[in-house]
Design a protein around this motif. Structure first.
Motif, short mmCIF file in Angstrom:
data_model
loop_
_atom_site.label_atom_id
_atom_site.label_comp_id
_atom_site.label_asym_id
_atom_site.label_seq_id
_atom_site.Cartn_x
_atom_site.Cartn_y
_atom_site.Cartn_z
N ILE A 26 0.86 -1.18 0.00
CA ILE A 26 0.00 0.00 0.00
C ILE A 26 0.90 1.23 0.00
O ILE A 26 1.85 1.32 0.80
N ALA A 27 0.62 2.15 -0.90
CA ALA A 27 1.42 3.37 -0.97
C ALA A 27 1.31 4.12 0.36
O ALA A 27 0.23 4.21 0.93
N PRO A 28 2.45 4.64 0.86
CA PRO A 28 2.42 5.33 2.16
C PRO A 28 1.46 6.52 2.16
O PRO A 28 0.80 6.79 3.17
N LEU A 30 -1.37 6.82 0.43
CA LEU A 30 -2.73 6.27 0.50
C LEU A 30 -3.03 5.80 1.91
O LEU A 30 -4.11 6.05 2.44
N ARG A 31 -2.04 5.15 2.54
CA ARG A 31 -2.25 4.68 3.91
C ARG A 31 -2.47 5.86 4.86
O ARG A 31 -3.39 5.85 5.67
#
Length: 148
Positions: A26-28, A30-31
């Protein structure tokens, strides 16, 4: 379809990404954004009876489905139709136990009525025959030897 994909991914991210999840790749950004929206929504919802964001998303989804169903299936009745009288009678008469008991009781009544009510008909028939025999003997004495 192209417009629905980002919305579906946003809902997935909102309901799936948590601080202690095991998701990888998961892209940081997006997280971080998903967790920020989740915490903001939780703080807003906690002021109104401490509801869960997952439950809010699910309830909204089902409300949308419930609103769209009548458009897709216009003939669905809100309440199922009542059973017809014949179907209700069939449920009782075809029951494995009660149906047999009712059948036996009905046959008992039928045979009892047949033999008890036929007695009056038989006596009427016997009386009619003897009356007819007396009438024949009175008018045709020559035939009386044949009937004896």
């Amino acid at each position: 379809m192209a417009r629905k994909r980002p919305r579906a991914l946003a809902l997935w991210a909102l309901t799936s990404i948590e601080p202690d999840d095991e998701l990888q790749g998961i892209a940081p950004g997006l997280r971080a954004e998903s967790l920020a929206v989740r915490s903001e929504a939780s703080s807003v919802l906690q002021g109104s009876a401490s509801r869960d964001i997952d439950q809010e998303v699910i309830a909204t989804r089902y409300a949308l489905i419930d609103a769209e169903i009548p458009k897709l299936y216009p003939r669905i009745d809100a309440h199922p139709p009542k059973r017809k009288a014949s179907e209700r009678v069939d449920r009782v008469l075809l029951h494995p136990v009660f149906g047999f008991v009712i059948f036996v009781a009905l046959m008992l009544v039928m045979f009892q009525s047949l033999f008890s009510w036929s007695e009056s008909g038989n006596s009427f028939d016997r009386g009619g025959h003897s009356g007819l025999a007396g009438l024949v003997e009175a008018h045709y004495p020559r035939l009386s030897c044949v009937t004896s």
